[in-house]
Design a protein around this motif. Structure first.
Motif, mmCIF file in Angstrom:
data_model
loop_
_atom_site.group_PDB
_atom_site.id
_atom_site.type_symbol
_atom_site.label_atom_id
_atom_site.label_comp_id
_atom_site.label_asym_id
_atom_site.label_seq_id
_atom_site.Cartn_x
_atom_site.Cartn_y
_atom_site.Cartn_z
ATOM 1 N N GLY A 1 -2.573 5.484 8.032
ATOM 2 C CA GLY A 1 -1.727 5.776 6.879
ATOM 3 C C GLY A 1 -0.994 4.598 6.273
ATOM 4 O O GLY A 1 -0.274 4.763 5.288
ATOM 5 N N ARG A 2 -1.180 3.405 6.824
ATOM 6 C CA ARG A 2 -0.492 2.226 6.271
ATOM 7 C C ARG A 2 -1.314 1.646 5.128
ATOM 8 O O ARG A 2 -2.547 1.575 5.213
ATOM 9 C CB ARG A 2 -0.313 1.173 7.368
ATOM 10 N N GLU A 3 -0.640 1.207 4.067
ATOM 11 C CA GLU A 3 -1.319 0.630 2.914
ATOM 12 C C GLU A 3 -1.170 -0.887 2.908
ATOM 13 O O GLU A 3 -0.100 -1.423 3.222
ATOM 14 C CB GLU A 3 -0.771 1.214 1.611
ATOM 15 N N THR B 60 6.296 1.529 1.810
ATOM 16 C CA THR B 60 5.178 1.278 0.905
ATOM 17 C C THR B 60 5.463 1.839 -0.480
ATOM 18 O O THR B 60 5.221 1.200 -1.495
ATOM 19 C CB THR B 60 3.901 1.918 1.469
ATOM 20 N N LYS C 118 5.411 4.593 5.257
ATOM 21 C CA LYS C 118 5.056 5.180 3.968
ATOM 22 C C LYS C 118 6.204 5.053 2.983
ATOM 23 O O LYS C 118 6.000 4.806 1.795
ATOM 24 C CB LYS C 118 4.677 6.655 4.162
ATOM 25 N N ARG D 216 -5.973 1.731 2.370
ATOM 26 C CA ARG D 216 -5.202 2.538 3.313
ATOM 27 C C ARG D 216 -5.930 2.642 4.654
ATOM 28 O O ARG D 216 -7.113 2.993 4.706
ATOM 29 C CB ARG D 216 -4.970 3.945 2.756
ATOM 30 N N THR E 61 -4.908 -1.241 -3.525
ATOM 31 C CA THR E 61 -4.513 -1.175 -2.124
ATOM 32 C C THR E 61 -5.597 -0.535 -1.271
ATOM 33 O O THR E 61 -6.460 0.184 -1.770
ATOM 34 C CB THR E 61 -3.212 -0.373 -1.955
#
Length: 214
Positions: A8-10, A161, A158, A4, A2
């Motif tokens: 903060g989004r993956e 995710t 988060k 990032r 992944t």
């Protein structure tokens, strides 16, 4: 694997690699808009940096100052080179941009002269974004609301995710309902067998009195 974003989004790395050119084209298109061609802080031509949480495009000098503010105030990111840009970062730039940020944060009248030293510009930028000295009362409420929503959305992303990304093992899969039914049927069979065995045992017990001719 992944990747990032700075917000903060993956994302799946293969997804980012596949769409890298399209995302970069979108970024360059936004940078070419008249209001985004000039720095949001000093109005100098040429924007090579951006603050993705503030949603503003910046010149090299002001971008360097933003890098020293701390990520709790500004999250700077280069607009050129090999940086990957995620959809959430692009959305932030698209939703705000220099024109809207100018209305939100104000400060045009308090702006130092272009030949002022770095200390003067650093103080101005801190006052503008960290202390929000030039924000009107109505915009202060708007900024605080957006900040709260951003934190909430980031937390939700988060959580999603963490829920979706980890692979599920077969040992954690829920058994279908018919398994429970089968178990109940097996228990019934066991009880029937036990009753039959008990019955046979009772039949095999000798008659004590018959041994004495009674």
């Amino acid at each position: 694997m992944t990747w990032r974003s700075k917000l903060g989004r993956e994302y799946d790395k293969s997804y980012m690699d596949k769409n890298e050119k399209a995302f970069k084209t979108d970024l360059d298109r936004m940078r070419k808009q008249p209001e985004n061609r000039v720095c949001a802080d000093c109005s100098s031509e040429g924007t090579v940096w951006a603050s993705i949480n503030l949603g503003v495009f910046l010149c090299l000098r002001c971008g360097s100052i933003h890098r020293g503010l701390g990520t709790h105030v500004s999250i700077p990111k280069g607009c050129t080179g090999t940086y990957l840009w995620g959809p959430d970062e692009l959305d932030s730039m698209r939703n705000i941009g220099n024109s809207k940020a100018r209305e939100l944060y104000g400060g045009d009248a308090e702006r130092p002269s272009k030949d002022a030293g770095d200390d003067a510009w650093r103080k101005y930028i801190k006052d503008k974004y960290e202390h929000k000295k030039f924000v009107s009362m109505s915009n202060q409420v708007s900024i605080e609301t957006k900040s709260t929503q951003s934190v909430t959305n980031a937390s939700k992303k988060k959580e999603v995710t963490k829920t979706i990304c980890p692979p599920q093992s077969h040992s954690q899969e829920t058994k279908p309902d018919n398994t429970v039914v089968d178990d109940l049927l097996i228990f019934d069979d066991c009880d029937s067998g036990a009753d039959s065995a008990a019955s046979n045992k009772e039949q095999k017990v000798p008659d004590f009195f018959s041994e004495f001719g009674l």
